[in-house]
Design a protein around this motif. Structure first.
Motif, mmCIF file in Angstrom:
data_model
loop_
_atom_site.group_PDB
_atom_site.id
_atom_site.type_symbol
_atom_site.label_atom_id
_atom_site.label_comp_id
_atom_site.label_asym_id
_atom_site.label_seq_id
_atom_site.Cartn_x
_atom_site.Cartn_y
_atom_site.Cartn_z
ATOM 1 N N TRP A 1 -20.671 8.440 83.545
ATOM 2 C CA TRP A 1 -22.096 8.510 83.833
ATOM 3 C C TRP A 1 -22.761 9.497 82.895
ATOM 4 O O TRP A 1 -22.111 10.351 82.299
ATOM 5 C CB TRP A 1 -22.342 8.948 85.277
ATOM 6 C CG TRP A 1 -21.557 10.175 85.656
ATOM 7 C CD1 TRP A 1 -21.730 11.447 85.178
ATOM 8 C CD2 TRP A 1 -20.481 10.266 86.573
ATOM 9 N NE1 TRP A 1 -20.821 12.319 85.733
ATOM 10 C CE2 TRP A 1 -20.041 11.615 86.610
ATOM 11 C CE3 TRP A 1 -19.836 9.339 87.393
ATOM 12 C CZ2 TRP A 1 -19.008 12.048 87.410
ATOM 13 C CZ3 TRP A 1 -18.808 9.786 88.196
ATOM 14 C CH2 TRP A 1 -18.395 11.124 88.196
ATOM 15 N N ALA B 1 -24.638 4.339 83.824
ATOM 16 C CA ALA B 1 -23.184 4.161 83.786
ATOM 17 C C ALA B 1 -22.791 4.053 82.325
ATOM 18 O O ALA B 1 -23.281 3.192 81.606
ATOM 19 C CB ALA B 1 -22.776 2.902 84.539
ATOM 20 N N VAL C 1 -18.894 1.540 86.929
ATOM 21 C CA VAL C 1 -20.282 1.349 87.376
ATOM 22 C C VAL C 1 -20.436 1.841 88.818
ATOM 23 O O VAL C 1 -21.410 2.516 89.156
ATOM 24 C CB VAL C 1 -20.714 -0.130 87.226
ATOM 25 C CG1 VAL C 1 -22.053 -0.381 87.891
ATOM 26 C CG2 VAL C 1 -20.754 -0.521 85.754
ATOM 27 N N ILE C 2 -19.455 1.528 89.653
ATOM 28 C CA ILE C 2 -19.492 1.993 91.046
ATOM 29 C C ILE C 2 -19.459 3.523 91.088
ATOM 30 O O ILE C 2 -20.175 4.144 91.880
ATOM 31 C CB ILE C 2 -18.337 1.373 91.864
ATOM 32 C CG1 ILE C 2 -18.581 -0.133 92.039
ATOM 33 C CG2 ILE C 2 -18.195 2.057 93.218
ATOM 34 C CD1 ILE C 2 -17.385 -0.898 92.567
ATOM 35 N N GLY D 1 -22.794 4.799 90.433
ATOM 36 C CA GLY D 1 -23.596 4.623 91.647
ATOM 37 C C GLY D 1 -23.283 5.687 92.683
ATOM 38 O O GLY D 1 -24.181 6.186 93.374
ATOM 39 N N ALA E 1 -25.105 8.753 91.708
ATOM 40 C CA ALA E 1 -26.507 8.659 92.125
ATOM 41 C C ALA E 1 -26.648 8.955 93.611
ATOM 42 O O ALA E 1 -27.556 9.678 94.033
ATOM 43 C CB ALA E 1 -27.061 7.269 91.793
ATOM 44 N N GLN E 2 -25.751 8.427 94.418
ATOM 45 C CA GLN E 2 -25.797 8.676 95.866
ATOM 46 C C GLN E 2 -25.591 10.158 96.159
ATOM 47 O O GLN E 2 -26.260 10.724 97.024
ATOM 48 C CB GLN E 2 -24.738 7.839 96.587
ATOM 49 C CG GLN E 2 -24.776 7.977 98.099
ATOM 50 C CD GLN E 2 -26.018 7.373 98.713
ATOM 51 O OE1 GLN E 2 -26.497 6.345 98.253
ATOM 52 N NE2 GLN E 2 -26.551 8.000 99.742
ATOM 53 N N TRP F 1 -34.450 6.357 95.434
ATOM 54 C CA TRP F 1 -33.701 5.634 94.409
ATOM 55 C C TRP F 1 -34.371 4.279 94.234
ATOM 56 O O TRP F 1 -34.449 3.497 95.170
ATOM 57 C CB TRP F 1 -32.266 5.474 94.867
ATOM 58 C CG TRP F 1 -31.308 4.792 93.940
ATOM 59 C CD1 TRP F 1 -31.578 4.113 92.793
ATOM 60 C CD2 TRP F 1 -29.892 4.722 94.108
ATOM 61 N NE1 TRP F 1 -30.424 3.624 92.234
ATOM 62 C CE2 TRP F 1 -29.366 3.991 93.025
ATOM 63 C CE3 TRP F 1 -29.013 5.210 95.074
ATOM 64 C CZ2 TRP F 1 -28.006 3.725 92.888
ATOM 65 C CZ3 TRP F 1 -27.662 4.953 94.932
ATOM 66 C CH2 TRP F 1 -27.168 4.221 93.842
ATOM 67 N N THR G 1 -34.842 0.695 91.705
ATOM 68 C CA THR G 1 -34.358 -0.125 90.591
ATOM 69 C C THR G 1 -35.508 -1.052 90.193
ATOM 70 O O THR G 1 -36.431 -0.629 89.541
ATOM 71 C CB THR G 1 -33.076 -0.890 90.952
ATOM 72 O OG1 THR G 1 -33.282 -1.606 92.162
ATOM 73 C CG2 THR G 1 -31.887 0.040 91.068
ATOM 74 N N ILE H 1 -28.316 2.374 86.130
ATOM 75 C CA ILE H 1 -28.019 2.273 87.559
ATOM 76 C C ILE H 1 -29.289 2.354 88.388
ATOM 77 O O ILE H 1 -29.434 1.695 89.405
ATOM 78 C CB ILE H 1 -27.030 3.388 87.987
ATOM 79 C CG1 ILE H 1 -25.711 3.251 87.217
ATOM 80 C CG2 ILE H 1 -26.792 3.407 89.487
ATOM 81 C CD1 ILE H 1 -24.990 1.948 87.438
ATOM 82 N N GLY H 2 -30.224 3.187 87.970
ATOM 83 C CA GLY H 2 -31.484 3.289 88.691
ATOM 84 C C GLY H 2 -32.253 4.529 88.305
ATOM 85 O O GLY H 2 -31.778 5.367 87.523
#
Length: 190
Positions: free
Chosen positions: A45, A96, A110-111, A114, A117-118, A133, A135, A157-158
């Motif tokens: 990331w 990502a 990618v997860i 994410g 981000a969380q 968040w 997108t 990712i956002g």
């Protein structure tokens, strides 16, 4: 704030105002991001902060990208795209940055981004910083990704919008009981 309380009471904050995160809060948010689950410790990331006049530049990038897709875009919609980044005093772009790896497929990377981000939005809530968040089309627009400097191996990712909540938190949506969302595999097989 207690960690379990932060995780079970967190809500998104769509209406944000000045001030944005302080330098110390930015530091804490980005440190929290780096504790995301990360198979292979690849840290797949990276982040871009967008504050001040850079938000207007991002809005112009959004507008230009929308115009590329629809040259007849009405002025009102052009203004809408320009105003999107102005909904908060600060934005964090989560990217990502995937790497070739024999044991960690791109999907897992990618997860992991994410999950980073969380962690940011959870940490923001714990710090009293409002976060949303987002997108939408602009997160998947190749012209936007190019304008933000994403490489071929990267995915947006956002956008995490950050600032001071403009109003009291909305009431908490109910959380399902654990047995409503989780089954024993043995029960599924029966």
């Amino acid at each position: 704030m207690d960690a379990i309380e932060a995780l079970t009471r967190r809500v998104s904050t769509p209406k944000l105002q000045e001030p944005g995160p302080s330098s110390e809060q930015w530091r804490q948010l980005l440190r929290a991001a780096q504790r995301a689950a990360d198979h292979g410790q690849l840290r797949p990331w990276r982040f871009l902060t967008i504050e001040g006049e850079a938000r207007e530049q991002l809005g112009q990038l959004f507008c230009d990208s929308a115009l590329r897709d629809n040259p007849q875009l009405p002025d009102t919609f052009q203004q809408k795209f320009k105003n999107m980044p102005l909904r908060a005093p600060a934005l964090l772009v989560v990217i990502a940055s995937c790497q070739d790896h024999p044991k960690v497929p791109q999907q897992e990377q990618v997860i992991a981004a994410g999950a980073a981000a969380q962690n940011v939005i959870n940490a923001a809530f714990a710090l009293g910083v409002g976060a949303m968040w987002r997108t939408g089309d602009m997160a998947y627009n190749s012209h936007v990704c190019q304008g933000l400097g994403l490489a071929e191996n990267e995915k947006l990712i956002g956008f995490i919008y950050l600032g001071t909540p403009a109003s009291a938190s909305k009431s908490l949506p109910s959380i399902s009981e654990p047995e409503e969302v989780c089954q024993s595999w043995g029960e599924v097989q029966a």
